[in-house]
Design a protein around this motif. Structure first.
Motif, PDB file in Angstrom:
ATOM      1  N   ARG A  68      70.377   7.976  45.091  1.00  5.19           N
ATOM      2  CA  ARG A  68      69.630   9.197  44.776  1.00  5.19           C
ATOM      3  C   ARG A  68      68.325   9.147  45.542  1.00  5.19           C
ATOM      4  O   ARG A  68      67.459   8.358  45.187  1.00  5.19           O
ATOM      5  CB  ARG A  68      69.406   9.291  43.269  1.00  5.19           C
ATOM      6  N   PRO A  69      68.207   9.937  46.608  1.00  5.55           N
ATOM      7  CA  PRO A  69      69.116  10.996  47.038  1.00  5.55           C
ATOM      8  C   PRO A  69      70.351  10.451  47.745  1.00  5.55           C
ATOM      9  O   PRO A  69      70.353   9.328  48.253  1.00  5.55           O
ATOM     10  CB  PRO A  69      68.266  11.811  48.004  1.00  5.55           C
ATOM     11  N   ALA A  70      71.389  11.286  47.749  1.00  3.71           N
ATOM     12  CA  ALA A  70      72.638  10.985  48.434  1.00  3.71           C
ATOM     13  C   ALA A  70      73.037  12.206  49.243  1.00  3.71           C
ATOM     14  O   ALA A  70      72.840  13.345  48.805  1.00  3.71           O
ATOM     15  CB  ALA A  70      73.734  10.642  47.424  1.00  3.71           C
ATOM     16  N   ALA A  71      73.619  11.973  50.412  1.00  7.14           N
ATOM     17  CA  ALA A  71      73.947  13.096  51.300  1.00  7.14           C
ATOM     18  C   ALA A  71      74.930  14.051  50.641  1.00  7.14           C
ATOM     19  O   ALA A  71      74.745  15.266  50.671  1.00  7.14           O
ATOM     20  CB  ALA A  71      74.512  12.573  52.616  1.00  7.14           C
ATOM     21  N   VAL A  72      76.010  13.518  50.039  1.00  2.00           N
ATOM     22  CA  VAL A  72      76.996  14.413  49.434  1.00  2.00           C
ATOM     23  C   VAL A  72      76.456  15.069  48.179  1.00  2.00           C
ATOM     24  O   VAL A  72      76.825  16.194  47.842  1.00  2.00           O
ATOM     25  CB  VAL A  72      78.319  13.668  49.146  1.00  2.00           C
ATOM     26  N   GLY A  73      75.548  14.400  47.457  1.00  2.21           N
ATOM     27  CA  GLY A  73      74.940  15.024  46.286  1.00  2.21           C
ATOM     28  C   GLY A  73      74.033  16.176  46.677  1.00  2.21           C
ATOM     29  O   GLY A  73      74.083  17.254  46.078  1.00  2.21           O
ATOM     30  N   ALA A  74      73.197  15.950  47.693  1.00  2.00           N
ATOM     31  CA  ALA A  74      72.296  17.008  48.147  1.00  2.00           C
ATOM     32  C   ALA A  74      73.082  18.176  48.735  1.00  2.00           C
ATOM     33  O   ALA A  74      72.808  19.348  48.432  1.00  2.00           O
ATOM     34  CB  ALA A  74      71.320  16.450  49.176  1.00  2.00           C
ATOM     35  N   ALA A  75      74.076  17.875  49.581  1.00  2.00           N
ATOM     36  CA  ALA A  75      74.855  18.948  50.204  1.00  2.00           C
ATOM     37  C   ALA A  75      75.679  19.705  49.176  1.00  2.00           C
ATOM     38  O   ALA A  75      75.932  20.905  49.326  1.00  2.00           O
ATOM     39  CB  ALA A  75      75.756  18.373  51.289  1.00  2.00           C
TER      40      ALA A  75
END
Length: 695
Positions: A619-626
């Motif tokens: 957190r943050p994570a690329a797939v979470g943010a996207a």
């Protein structure tokens, strides 16, 4: 994300040469003594596979820079606290004392993806009553700059002794994460600060402005005598630097990710989109050999290096913010695509990854190889310039060639190839690659489109025969077929990929692996309490054997899968189930300060509860943010066809978030804005010249 499985076999590591720790800093098993017993780990060390929790830490990111702080602002050298550059801890301790005492911490929080702000007060000699006379504000950013500002409300001039105790170990993030960072290094006085030197010529310098009154190397201590007039303020600025000055990838030139914005009746959508965009920008890495190309790292703090599948999924979900990120990510992965004439020719390498309690590890390289032509085809629909498409098309064709050669005699794709199980999720990726690959080949005047459509039709027929398990409740898709043909019946969030069919021309979605009645049954199952936790989609149903609410493939809510489910359900016409998952993830995002992690516990939602964080989630994570971007764009139902000069809108007819406006998106390379009314009607408010509203 939780630790990945060590690379082996077809899951070779991804040699992109990006600075930072390995994909998972899993501590090694302690060495065995000659007698066969293991040496006890040092005090504070973690067990193999264990990672310290960072959920409550304030993590500032602008890769390759990273800082991890406690909410009081003090860097104590404990746990992961510190200032990092390219995966190395440059500063572990930075402890402030004023008039001999630590300030009383009042508040700490994020002021952006790359900045944290801390507020405290200092009690000074002569204070009477409960009201402190000195306020202390600290700001710290991902690049290692800290500003400490003292403000006086006293009615008399003050002279305050201020001390900063500094220290570091210059340890790798992997060693810090495993509890084995090594001892602090001895400092030396350097200009207006301190310097530490380590093995291999590594060093770190902390410089202060104004210069300290005293600098004590033996104690790692900087001292000032600060004069504060009544109502006055003074600021001390610290800068951390090393031998690897690096500008964050997202701060040079025109940005590959648009500064989109959201507003509407639901006050959460604006902060969610803003945080998602900021986090994606903060996670960008630059290909050292080709500095014009950037791509998203998987997540912080565990996976700051390359991750093939996650990078591609994030670039795909972020297409509404422009196609430049997708193009540079595709170019970067095309450079590592395996060449030659052997069975691996055309595959993109990637490590193995845990697949939960019922299946052996899977290969992220296979996932990335199948995603490559899909991302290229959809990026073209969003407006990727034709010259970029032409440049990347040969790599996409090689991915398709690998798919044809790797599929078994039964038409199914094993994962990992050549002898792994045939996973339902992998067949969905393969089918999508074939259908969108055919569309791409035909549009670019390349041969083979009809052959791939026939291949996809055969896979649909085979899948419906081999994977659908009939029962009295209406049936379900098997999670996989074992190499001996035995079905693996467990149902989890991975089934959502069966609904992710991909985007074709004219705003149409591609055909899926399931027929109409099977799609309806799967939609019903995804909306039931065993899978819909109330906070999003569980990665394994709550009633399945082996369910673990913290298992990242065994019951936790994975934000990417929830976003895939919402989009797929809505496209298939099952808005009720899509809305339930959408609302769950938005509610969870609010509790996480709108910074979505890659996953959180799949605990059932109850009245008054909040989602439980996963202790090892990025957190943050690329797939979470996207995923935050994809969820909001799905509400508006934006389906572009830039080559056809049309854009279709298929908003949620129930308008679950009330009126919504999205602006600053990119379609056909130009700004795009869309509004959805409280009646669920969509309208385009800004678009490229000549772009027409389609069906």
């Amino acid at each position: 994300m939780a630790p990945t499985v060590s690379p082996s076999g077809t899951g070779s590591p991804t040699p992109l040469g990006v600075p930072g720790p390995a994909s998972s800093p899993v501590p090694p098993v302690p060495p065995a003594t000659p007698g066969g017993t293991h040496v006890a780990p040092p005090p504070g060390a973690l067990r193999p596979g264990e990672l310290p929790s960072v959920h409550d830490a304030l993590v500032c990111v602008a890769l390759p820079g990273l800082t991890v702080s406690a909410r009081d602002g003090q860097l104590t050298g404990q746990g992961l606290h510190g200032v990092y550059r390219s995966g190395r801890r440059l500063l572990a301790r930075c402890q402030l004392r004023i008039a001999g005492r630590e300030p009383l911490a009042l508040q700490g929080g994020m002021a952006g993806a790359d900045r944290a702000r801390f507020v405290a007060v200092a009690r000074i000699p002569g204070d009477t009553g409960p009201d402190p006379a000195v306020a202390v504000e600290r700001t710290r950013d991902a690049e290692g700059t800290e500003r400490i500002t003292l403000r006086s409300s006293a009615g008399r001039p003050l002279r305050l002794p201020v001390e900063l105790s500094l220290g570091t170990d210059l340890a790798d993030l992997a060693a810090v994460a495993s509890g084995r960072p090594g001892p602090e290094l001895p400092p030396s006085v350097h200009d207006a600060g301190m310097r530490w030197s380590g093995p291999g010529g590594r060093y770190a310098i902390v410089a202060a402005d104004p210069p300290p009154t005293d600098a004590l190397a033996a104690a790692g201590l900087l001292r000032w005598e600060i004069d504060l007039a009544p109502g006055g303020s003074r600021t001390i600025e610290l800068r951390v630097r090393t031998d690897r000055p690096a500008r964050p990838a997202g701060q040079a030139g025109a940005h590959p990710i648009a500064e989109a914005a959201a507003e509407g009746d639901d006050p959460r959508i604006g902060p969610l989109l803003r945080a998602s965009v900021d986090d994606l920008r903060a996670l960008l890495l630059r290909d050292p050999a080709h500095p014009a190309d950037v791509y998203p790292a998987a997540g912080v703090p565990w996976r700051c290096g390359p991750a093939t599948a996650e990078s591609l999924w994030a670039a795909r979900m972020a297409l509404p913010l422009g196609t430049r990120l997708a193009a540079s990510t595709l170019r970067t992965l095309a450079r590592i695509q395996l060449a030659g004439t052997g069975p691996d020719s055309g595959r993109i390498p990637g490590p193995l990854r845990d697949a939960g309690p019922h299946l052996p590890p899977r290969c992220t390289g296979i996932e990335a190889t199948l995603a490559f032509p899909v991302v290229l085809a959809e990026a073209r629909r969003w407006g990727l310039p034709e010259q970029d498409v032409a440049e990347l098309l040969p790599a996409a064709e090689r991915c398709l060639d690998w798919l044809r050669s790797a599929a078994g005699d039964d038409g199914l794709l094993p994962d990992p190839a050549p002898a792994g199980p045939a996973r339902a999720e992998t067949q969905a990726h393969a089918h999508r690659a074939a259908v969108l690959g055919a569309d791409l080949l035909e549009a670019c005047g390349r041969p083979g489109a009809d052959g791939w459509r026939e291949w996809a039709a055969a896979l649909r027929h085979r899948f419906r025969e081999a994977f659908w398990l009939d029962d009295r409740s209406g049936g379900r898709p098997a999670a996989a077929r074992a190499p001996d043909g035995r079905p693996v019946p467990q149902l989890g969030g991975g089934a959502a990929h069966l609904l992710d069919t991909g985007l074709l021309g004219g705003g149409r979605t591609a055909p899926g692996l399931l027929d109409k009645s099977q799609t309806e049954q799967l939609a019903r199952l995804l909306g039931t309490p065993p899978l819909d936790s109330g906070w999003g989609l569980r990665s394994l149903g709550a009633k399945e054997p082996g369910h673990n609410l913290f298992g990242h493939r065994a019951g936790a809510v994975r934000v990417h899968e929830s976003a895939v489910a919402v989009t797929g359900l809505a496209a298939a016409g099952y808005e009720k189930e899509a809305v339930s998952l959408l609302r769950g993830v938005l509610d969870a995002a609010e509790s996480f300060g709108h910074r979505l992690p890659e996953m959180y516990a799949g605990e059932q939602r109850t009245a008054g509860s909040v989602p439980v964080p996963h202790p090892a989630a990025c957190r943050p994570a690329a797939v979470g943010a996207a995923a935050g971007v994809q969820l909001l764009v799905a509400v508006a139902g934006v389906r572009p066809d830039a080559p056809g000069r049309t854009v279709a809108l298929h908003p949620f007819s129930s308008a679950p978030l009330g009126a919504v406006q999205l602006s600053g998106l990119r379609v056909a390379g130009e700004p795009f804005a869309v509004r959805v009314s409280r009646l669920g009607l969509g309208m385009v408010e800004e678009a490229a010249d000549g772009l027409q509203l389609g069906v």
